[in-house]
Design an enzyme around this catalytic site. Structure first.
Site, PDB file in Angstrom:
ATOM      1  N   LYS A   1       4.512  -9.661  17.246  1.00 53.03           N
ATOM      2  CA  LYS A   1       5.922  -9.979  16.998  1.00 53.03           C
ATOM      3  C   LYS A   1       6.036 -11.373  16.384  1.00 53.03           C
ATOM      4  O   LYS A   1       5.103 -12.191  16.446  1.00 53.03           O
ATOM      5  CB  LYS A   1       6.716  -9.908  18.296  1.00 53.03           C
ATOM      6  CG  LYS A   1       6.943  -8.490  18.825  1.00 53.03           C
ATOM      7  CD  LYS A   1       8.046  -7.790  18.047  1.00 53.03           C
ATOM      8  CE  LYS A   1       8.512  -6.522  18.724  1.00 53.03           C
ATOM      9  NZ  LYS A   1       9.637  -5.906  18.025  1.00 53.03           N
ATOM     10  N   THR A   2       7.215 -11.677  15.878  1.00 53.96           N
ATOM     11  CA  THR A   2       7.413 -12.890  15.075  1.00 53.96           C
ATOM     12  C   THR A   2       7.238 -14.173  15.876  1.00 53.96           C
ATOM     13  O   THR A   2       6.424 -15.035  15.519  1.00 53.96           O
ATOM     14  CB  THR A   2       8.807 -12.852  14.423  1.00 53.96           C
ATOM     15  OG1 THR A   2       8.863 -11.748  13.531  1.00 53.96           O
ATOM     16  CG2 THR A   2       9.104 -14.143  13.677  1.00 53.96           C
ATOM     17  N   PHE A   3       8.008 -14.352  16.935  1.00 56.44           N
ATOM     18  CA  PHE A   3       7.961 -15.632  17.640  1.00 56.44           C
ATOM     19  C   PHE A   3       6.637 -15.854  18.369  1.00 56.44           C
ATOM     20  O   PHE A   3       6.064 -16.947  18.290  1.00 56.44           O
ATOM     21  CB  PHE A   3       9.161 -15.761  18.586  1.00 56.44           C
ATOM     22  CG  PHE A   3      10.368 -16.387  17.933  1.00 56.44           C
ATOM     23  CD1 PHE A   3      10.779 -15.976  16.672  1.00 56.44           C
ATOM     24  CD2 PHE A   3      11.081 -17.381  18.557  1.00 56.44           C
ATOM     25  CE1 PHE A   3      11.880 -16.550  16.049  1.00 56.44           C
ATOM     26  CE2 PHE A   3      12.179 -17.984  17.944  1.00 56.44           C
ATOM     27  CZ  PHE A   3      12.584 -17.560  16.683  1.00 56.44           C
TER      28      PHE A   3
END
Length: 420
Positions: free
Chosen positions: A77-79
């Site tokens: 995922k991004t974060f």
């Protein structure tokens, strides 16, 4: 007669004005600049996007530098992955275990991608904080967590004011409406400053490739168009650096790849888990659950058995290769969908196609872009796949920072491609 006198007086005064001497070669010399380091994230950029014929700038940088297909950390995922890249610690140790998460120390609160309370970010030190502590001025044109006063404390009832903490010397609060051109120009403007206040380490972030991949799928022409547009922005950055006479070590990364999804590949939770048994923290490529009081056994019974296209574990039983499940912020039960499948709260009521990430981080379509090009790097080298936590040790080497102790990453993949 009067006019003749005035004319003579004017000529006399004009002769008294000093004429500037012609510029000498020395006075016109261009400033010799030391290299800066620019960390660029192109969110959701798969390495095979370079094969679409729309990336002359990125392809040239890869051919003339160092490139690889990089493995993201789990969850992809991004974060969690942006924080892994700049801390050298996997999500289970850097504290950003998801795009959405809870913490028992903060009952009633939920971390989202808009959260900048230092409490949530304090488990791992990012590279710009290490740089600032060492006297290396940094500037961040967006990066998850770069707007946080790291190490500070949120003042109660203060509308977001923070006591203490360290930020980059220059930083921008993320706003998706800021165009790619504005982002590149901001970086170039920082580099136009006098040497004393010019950053030596910078970050730059682009989100449009990820947005297109989500909305249309990784194979869609709209995604290819977004890839070409971001490549043009990289070209704009390269030209701007050349015009400034500014040598730069460019480290260009992605946080994850993108898998194709569709309404035909979904797993509906409302057919599996009763709403009286659990709270769903996240759903999508994976789902995480907190059992409601007294419903632990019911939730185990519902989830911890074989499912088509999905596997579930208690957090203590998540396979070791994911390096995930020790952090208190990881919910008690995790279910991971097969690549390209989606765990959704209810079955979709209309057809869709798109893309997503968050799957098994060793899946080929979760691989992330990595390119390094500049005076610090060898030319024309392609590396075997490595873990994205290795980027932080690489950046420390390029910036001249001492090796960090106790992190998950290592600079071993790069030791033969960094110039002494």
């Amino acid at each position: 007669m009067r006019n003749s006198i005035l004319a003579a007086l004017f000529l006399t005064l004009a002769g008294c004005v000093a004429t500037p001497p012609p510029r000498t070669v020395a006075s016109a010399a261009v400033e010799t600049r030391a290299p800066v380091t620019i960390l660029v994230s192109i969110d959701g950029f798969r390495p095979d996007y370079l094969d679409r014929g729309v990336t002359p700038n990125l392809s040239a940088l890869a051919a003339g530098g160092v490139s690889a297909a990089m493995r993201p950390s789990f969850p992809s995922k991004t974060f969690p992955n942006h924080w892994a890249i700049v801390t050298g610690l996997r999500p289970d140790r850097n504290g950003i275990v998801g795009n959405t998460m809870e913490d028992v120390r903060r009952p009633g609160e939920t971390f989202t991608m808009a959260t900048d309370d230092p409490f949530w970010w304090g488990e791992a030190e990012p590279i710009w904080v290490a740089a600032e502590k060492a006297g290396i001025r940094s500037a961040t044109m967006f990066w998850p967590g770069a707007n946080v006063a790291w190490g500070g404390t949120l003042k109660p009832h203060s509308y977001g004011a923070v006591d203490g903490g360290t930020r980059p010397e220059d930083w921008q609060q993320f706003n998706q409406a800021v165009t790619g051109e504005q982002r590149v120009n901001a970086v170039l403007d920082w580099l136009r400053r006098p040497e004393a206040i010019r950053p030596k380490f910078l970050t730059l972030y682009f989100d449009t490739v990820d947005s297109a991949g989500h909305g249309f799928g990784p194979a869609a022409p709209e995604t290819t168009k977004a890839v070409g547009e971001v490549d043009a922005l990289i070209g704009m950055l390269r030209r701007g650096l050349a015009d400034l006479g500014q040598p730069a070590n460019l480290v260009i990364v992605a946080d994850h790849g993108m898998a194709p999804t569709s309404s035909e590949r979904t797993i509906a939770l409302d057919r599996i888990v009763k709403p009286t048994d659990a709270r769903v923290i996240e759903s999508g490529p994976y789902a995480s659950f907190v059992p409601l009081p007294g419903r632990e056994t019911a939730l185990d019974t519902a989830l911890l058995r074989p499912w088509p296209h999905m596997q579930c574990w208690r957090k203590s039983q998540i396979p070791a290769r994911f390096h995930y499940g020790r952090n208190d912020r990881v919910p008690p039960i995790l279910c991971l969908a097969a690549d390209g499948w989606s765990i959704v709260k209810t079955a979709p009521d209309k057809p869709f196609v798109g893309g997503n990430h968050g799957y098994d981080n060793d899946q080929p379509d979760m691989r992330a872009l990595f390119i390094a090009n500049g005076p610090a790097f060898a030319k024309g080298r392609k590396l075997a796949t490595f873990d994205n936590v290795d980027v932080a040790p690489l950046l420390r080497d390029v910036l001249g920072l001492p090796a960090a102790q106790g992190i998950d990453g290592t600079d071993a993949p790069f030791r033969e491609v960094i110039k002494p």
